[in-house]
Design a protein around this motif. Structure first.
Motif, mmCIF file in Angstrom:
data_model
loop_
_atom_site.group_PDB
_atom_site.id
_atom_site.type_symbol
_atom_site.label_atom_id
_atom_site.label_comp_id
_atom_site.label_asym_id
_atom_site.label_seq_id
_atom_site.Cartn_x
_atom_site.Cartn_y
_atom_site.Cartn_z
ATOM 1 N N VAL A 168 -54.221 32.951 71.701
ATOM 2 C CA VAL A 168 -55.309 32.373 71.708
ATOM 3 C C VAL A 168 -55.922 32.330 70.382
ATOM 4 C CG1 VAL A 168 -57.883 32.556 72.538
ATOM 5 C CG2 VAL A 168 -56.020 33.652 74.163
ATOM 6 N N HIS A 169 -56.087 31.014 69.972
ATOM 7 C CA HIS A 169 -56.872 30.970 68.685
ATOM 8 C C HIS A 169 -58.145 30.857 68.685
ATOM 9 C CE1 HIS A 169 -53.319 28.813 66.501
ATOM 10 N NE2 HIS A 169 -52.773 29.042 67.844
ATOM 11 N N MET A 170 -58.843 31.604 67.854
ATOM 12 C CA MET A 170 -60.340 31.971 67.886
ATOM 13 C C MET A 170 -60.955 31.498 66.643
ATOM 14 S SD MET A 170 -60.577 33.127 70.943
ATOM 15 C CE MET A 170 -62.095 33.957 71.117
ATOM 16 N N GLY A 178 -72.856 40.673 60.432
ATOM 17 C CA GLY A 178 -71.156 41.221 60.594
ATOM 18 C C GLY A 178 -70.651 41.104 61.920
ATOM 19 N N TYR A 179 -71.483 40.261 62.629
ATOM 20 C CA TYR A 179 -70.922 40.054 64.247
ATOM 21 C C TYR A 179 -70.312 38.594 64.199
ATOM 22 C CZ TYR A 179 -74.671 43.308 64.977
ATOM 23 O OH TYR A 179 -75.634 44.591 64.930
ATOM 24 N N PRO A 180 -69.343 38.519 65.109
ATOM 25 C CA PRO A 180 -68.565 37.654 65.373
ATOM 26 C C PRO A 180 -69.336 36.525 66.278
ATOM 27 C CG PRO A 180 -67.015 39.249 65.881
ATOM 28 C CD PRO A 180 -68.537 39.644 65.897
ATOM 29 N N ARG A 181 -69.711 35.215 65.906
ATOM 30 C CA ARG A 181 -70.882 34.332 66.529
ATOM 31 C C ARG A 181 -70.198 33.022 66.431
ATOM 32 N NH1 ARG A 181 -75.877 35.832 66.555
ATOM 33 N NH2 ARG A 181 -76.051 34.383 68.384
ATOM 34 N N ASP A 182 -71.046 32.285 67.150
ATOM 35 C CA ASP A 182 -70.280 30.770 67.416
ATOM 36 C C ASP A 182 -68.942 30.768 67.896
ATOM 37 O OD1 ASP A 182 -72.844 29.679 66.711
ATOM 38 O OD2 ASP A 182 -72.324 29.878 64.412
ATOM 39 N N ILE A 183 -68.398 31.842 68.605
ATOM 40 C CA ILE A 183 -67.159 31.941 69.055
ATOM 41 C C ILE A 183 -66.434 30.741 69.617
ATOM 42 C CG2 ILE A 183 -65.476 33.309 70.299
ATOM 43 C CD1 ILE A 183 -67.613 35.638 69.895
ATOM 44 N N ILE A 184 -65.480 30.073 69.031
ATOM 45 C CA ILE A 184 -64.711 28.976 69.884
ATOM 46 C C ILE A 184 -63.177 29.234 70.026
ATOM 47 C CG2 ILE A 184 -64.188 26.504 69.579
ATOM 48 C CD1 ILE A 184 -66.295 26.111 67.706
ATOM 49 N N ALA A 185 -62.785 29.039 71.296
ATOM 50 C CA ALA A 185 -61.357 29.146 71.678
ATOM 51 C C ALA A 185 -60.652 27.766 71.371
ATOM 52 C CB ALA A 185 -61.083 29.563 72.936
ATOM 53 N N THR A 186 -60.186 27.496 70.113
ATOM 54 C CA THR A 186 -59.555 26.130 69.766
ATOM 55 C C THR A 186 -58.108 25.900 70.427
ATOM 56 O OG1 THR A 186 -58.660 27.041 67.921
ATOM 57 C CG2 THR A 186 -60.702 26.018 67.585
ATOM 58 N N ARG A 187 -57.427 27.142 71.101
ATOM 59 C CA ARG A 187 -56.149 26.760 71.631
ATOM 60 C C ARG A 187 -55.743 27.995 72.361
ATOM 61 N NH1 ARG A 187 -50.189 27.028 69.406
ATOM 62 N NH2 ARG A 187 -49.055 26.224 71.196
ATOM 63 N N ASP A 192 -56.958 33.215 81.439
ATOM 64 C CA ASP A 192 -57.099 34.687 81.580
ATOM 65 C C ASP A 192 -57.059 35.275 80.150
ATOM 66 O OD1 ASP A 192 -57.770 34.789 84.297
ATOM 67 O OD2 ASP A 192 -55.622 34.759 84.774
ATOM 68 N N PHE A 193 -56.119 34.743 79.261
ATOM 69 C CA PHE A 193 -55.984 35.174 77.867
ATOM 70 C C PHE A 193 -57.206 34.842 77.138
ATOM 71 C CE2 PHE A 193 -51.091 34.721 78.503
ATOM 72 C CZ PHE A 193 -50.841 36.091 78.207
ATOM 73 N N THR A 194 -57.970 33.928 77.521
ATOM 74 C CA THR A 194 -59.095 33.500 76.584
ATOM 75 C C THR A 194 -60.228 34.177 77.122
ATOM 76 O OG1 THR A 194 -58.513 30.977 76.628
ATOM 77 C CG2 THR A 194 -60.774 31.794 76.096
ATOM 78 N N LYS A 195 -60.490 34.497 78.225
ATOM 79 C CA LYS A 195 -61.318 35.529 78.719
ATOM 80 C C LYS A 195 -61.167 37.069 78.225
ATOM 81 C CE LYS A 195 -63.547 37.019 83.170
ATOM 82 N NZ LYS A 195 -63.586 37.025 84.491
ATOM 83 N N ALA A 196 -59.969 37.568 78.261
ATOM 84 C CA ALA A 196 -59.813 38.668 77.423
ATOM 85 C C ALA A 196 -60.094 38.902 76.208
ATOM 86 C CB ALA A 196 -58.108 39.208 77.706
ATOM 87 N N SER A 197 -59.639 37.716 75.506
ATOM 88 C CA SER A 197 -59.874 37.625 74.003
ATOM 89 C C SER A 197 -61.310 37.501 73.579
ATOM 90 C CB SER A 197 -59.151 36.337 73.378
ATOM 91 O OG SER A 197 -57.638 36.647 73.572
ATOM 92 N N VAL A 198 -61.983 36.723 74.523
ATOM 93 C CA VAL A 198 -63.661 36.526 74.174
ATOM 94 C C VAL A 198 -64.349 37.922 74.283
ATOM 95 C CG1 VAL A 198 -65.671 35.372 74.721
ATOM 96 C CG2 VAL A 198 -63.524 34.190 74.561
ATOM 97 N N HIS A 218 -64.258 31.120 59.970
ATOM 98 C CA HIS A 218 -63.432 32.367 59.965
ATOM 99 C C HIS A 218 -62.468 32.120 61.392
ATOM 100 C CE1 HIS A 218 -61.821 35.870 58.697
ATOM 101 N NE2 HIS A 218 -61.862 36.423 59.782
ATOM 102 N N ARG A 219 -61.222 32.708 61.164
ATOM 103 C CA ARG A 219 -60.320 32.541 62.311
ATOM 104 C C ARG A 219 -59.431 33.475 62.594
ATOM 105 N NH1 ARG A 219 -56.762 27.087 60.320
ATOM 106 N NH2 ARG A 219 -55.908 28.191 58.566
ATOM 107 N N THR A 220 -59.037 33.849 63.868
ATOM 108 C CA THR A 220 -58.072 34.857 63.951
ATOM 109 C C THR A 220 -57.243 34.487 65.201
ATOM 110 O OG1 THR A 220 -57.798 37.365 64.505
ATOM 111 C CG2 THR A 220 -59.723 36.061 65.569
ATOM 112 N N ILE A 221 -56.039 35.222 65.522
ATOM 113 C CA ILE A 221 -55.373 34.635 66.561
ATOM 114 C C ILE A 221 -55.100 36.152 67.443
ATOM 115 C CG2 ILE A 221 -53.136 34.107 67.517
ATOM 116 C CD1 ILE A 221 -53.122 32.089 65.182
ATOM 117 N N TYR A 222 -55.271 35.997 68.667
ATOM 118 C CA TYR A 222 -54.897 37.225 69.563
ATOM 119 C C TYR A 222 -53.642 37.009 70.174
ATOM 120 C CZ TYR A 222 -59.550 39.209 69.349
ATOM 121 O OH TYR A 222 -60.808 39.629 68.683
#
Length: 467
Positions: A168-170, A178-187, A192-198, A218-222
Motif C-alpha cells: 500500500v502506497h501512503m 508529529g501526527y500523520p495527517r491528510d492520509i491518502i492511499a495512492t496505490r 483489506d491491505f489499505t484498511k490495515a495500513s490506514v 511525505h510518503r511510505t509504503i506498507y
C-alpha cells in the motif's frame, strides 16, 4: 504586405501541431484561446522555464500584442530569437526578422543588450544544464524521515488465508505535532491491505518539525510479505512485469517510462527478492526524467517533488518547483494541490496568493480530486479575506465521498468551519465535537481543535490555516 497579427494567429496554430510540442502546451493553448491572457502568460512562462520553445515563442507573441503585459516589441523579438536559437525554424525566423526590420537604431541596440540578459534565463541549452536532477546514490541522499513510534499493521486474515502478498502506497502530511495527517492511499493491492495500513499509520508518531510547520507530501509504503513457494512464483511475476515495462520504456514510450520508474520505486521494498535489479531512486529518476522531457505531467510532478526532497538527487527547490509548475499547467491535480499548499503556507499570505491557490484548487476539483475539494472548502470557510469566503460553496464541496482519503478528523473540522462561516454555529459545534472525540480516541493532542470549538461556542468563525 506582411500582416503580423494575422500571421501570429496562424503561427499559434502551426505550433499547436509542432512535433516539438510538450503535452502541457495543449493546456496552455486552451487557456490562451479562451482569452484568459494572464493565466496563459503564466502557463507559457512555466513551460518556457523547463525549455519549451513553443511556449517561449508564444510568450513573445503576447509581448508583441500587449496581451496581459505592456506591449514591448523589443522583448517580443528577443524571446522569439532565443526560442529559435539552434533550431532555425522558418516560421520562428520569419516573424522575428520582420519585427527586427522595423526597429530603429536605438531599439536594435536595446534588443542586443536584452538578448544577453534574457539568454541566460531562457536559453534551452542553459536550462537543460540546470533543470534536471543531479543524481546521488541512496547512501548520499538526505535520509528519509522515519517515525519515532511505528505501528506494525496486522496482516488481513482474508489475504493471509489466500496466500496473497500486498503493498500500500501512503502519502500524508506530518503535522506540527508529529501526527500523520491528510492520509491518502495512492496505490493498493486490495481494500483489506489499505484498511490495515490506514489503521496502523494513524498510530505512528514522528518527531515534531523543528520549524513548527507541517511537512507535506511525505510518503511510505506498507508491505505484506509471505515465505515459501508462493513467494518464488510472485518474484517471477514481478521480474517478468519489470522486464516488459523496461522494454516498453526503452522504446521511448513516455507512459511506460513513468510506470517503470514508479515500479522500481515500489519494488525497492522487495529488494531481497529482486537482487539483480537496480532499485536505487536515482535509477527511477532517470526514467522519470525521460518521461518528463516528453511532457508527461505525472513524471514532471514526480521529478519535481523528488528534487524538493532530495530523493535520488541533490535538493533543488527552485528547479523542483519549475517541474511541479509544468505538471500543474498540464492539469495534474496532485501538482495543483502542491502549488496551492505552498502558496497558502507562506507567511506573507496576500490576497493575490490566496486567489492563486484557490484557482489551482478549482482546477484540481475538476479532476474529481477529493483532497482538492477539502483544501478548497477549508480556504472558502476560513480565509482571512472576506471576498474569498463562501461557506455554502464549501459545504457543497464536502458532499462528495472520500474514496482514498483517510483523515476523518480534518473532514469533520472542515465541515464545522464551513457551517460556522455559514452562520450555523449549532452544526459547527456538533462537527467540531466529533472531530475532538475522534482525535482523542487516536491519542492525538491538538490544541487547535479545542480552540476552534471554543470560538464556535462564542459564535466566532475560525480564520487562518488548518495547521
Amino acid at each position: 504586405m506582411f500582416k503580423p497579427l494575422i500571421y501570429f494567429i496562424l503561427l499559434l496554430k502551426i505550433l499547436f501541431f509542432s512535433p516539438l510540442l510538450h503535452a502541457n502546451f495543449d493546456k496552455a493553448m486552451e487557456i490562451y484561446n479562451t482569452g484568459k491572457f494572464y493565466e496563459a502568460k503564466t502557463a507559457f512562462e512555466a513551460l518556457a522555464a523547463i525549455g519549451d520553445r513553443s511556449s517561449l515563442f508564444n510568450l513573445g507573441v503576447m509581448y508583441y500584442r500587449g496581451e496581459s503585459v505592456v506591449k514591448n516589441p523589443v522583448k517580443a523579438y528577443v524571446l522569439m530569437r532565443i526560442a529559435n536559437d539552434g533550431v532555425g525554424d522558418e516560421n520562428f525566423s520569419h516573424v522575428a526578422k520582420s519585427i527586427f526590420a522595423k526597429f530603429d537604431e536605438a531599439q536594435r541596440i536595446e534588443a542586443e543588450q536584452l538578448f544577453v540578459e534574457l539568454n541566460t534565463i531562457y536559453n534551452v541549452s542553459e536550462i537543460e544544464n540546470n533543470i534536471f536532477p543531479k543524481p546521488l546514490s541512496d547512501a548520499d541522499c538526505v535520509p528519509e524521515t522515519t517515525p519515532i513510534k511505528k505501528t506494525t499493521p496486522r496482516y488481513p486474515s482474508s489475504e493471509l488465508s489466500s496466500g496473497r502478498m500486498g503493498l500500500v502506497h501512503m502519502e500524508f502530511t506530518i503535522s506540527p505535532e508529529g501526527y500523520p495527517r491528510d492520509i491518502i492511499a495512492t496505490r493498493s493491492t486490495s481494500k483489506d491491505f489499505t484498511k490495515a495500513s490506514v489503521k496502523a499509520i494513524k498510530r505512528d508518531l514522528y518527531k515534531r518539525p523543528a520549524d513548527g510547520k507541517p511537512i507535506y507530501n511525505h510518503r511510505t509504503i506498507y508491505t505484506y510479505k509471505l515465505e515459501g513457494a508462493s513467494v518464488k512464483v510472485r518474484t517471477k511475476q514481478l521480474t517478468k512485469e519489470l522486464n516488459e515495462l523496461a522494454a516498453a520504456a526503452d522504446s521511448g514510450d513516455a507512459v511506460a517510462q513513468y510506470i517503470y520508474g514508479s515500479r522500481l520505486n515500489t519494488f525497492r521494498y522487495f529488494k531481497r527478492y529482486l537482487e539483480k535489479v537496480d532499485l536505487q531512486y536515482k535509477t527511477a529518476n532517470a526514467w522519470f526524467t525521460k518521461s518528463a522531457k516528453s511532457g508527461l505531467p505525472n513524471a514532471q510532478y514526480e521529478i519535481g517533488r523528488n528534487m524538493l526532497a532530495g530523493r535520488g538527487c541533490e535538493v533543488d527547490v527552485v528547479n523542483g518547483y519549475k517541474w511541479i509548475n509544468a505538471a500543474a499547467i498540464g492539469g495534474y491535480s496532485p501538482a495543483q494541490n502542491t502549488l496551492a499548499q505552498s502558496a497558502l503556507s507562506e507567511q506573507d499570505n496576500l490576497p493575490a496568493k490566496s486567489r492563486a491557490a484557490i484557482a489551482w484548487l478549482r482546477n484540481s476539483v475538476q479532476s474529481n480530486n477529493f483532497t482538492a475539494r477539502l483544501l478548497l472548502a477549508w480556504e472558502l470557510s476560513t480565509s482571512n479575506f472576506s471576498e474569498l469566503r463562501n461557506g455554502e460553496e464549501a459545504l457543497r464541496l464536502l458532499e462528495s465521498k472520500a474514496d482514498n482519503y483517510f483523515d476523518e478528523v480534518r473532514i469533520m473540522e472542515t465541515r464545522a468551519a464551513a457551517y460556522a462561516e455559514s452562520g450555523n454555529f449549532k452544526a459547527a459545534i456538533k462537527w467540531q465535537k466529533k472531530a475532538q472525540k475522534l482525535a482523542s480516541s487516536l491519542g492525538w493532542s491538538i490544541p487547535l481543535i479545542s480552540e476552534r470549538l471554543d470560538g464556535y461556542r462564542q459564535n466566532v468563525p475560525f480564520r487562518g490555516s488548518y495547521y
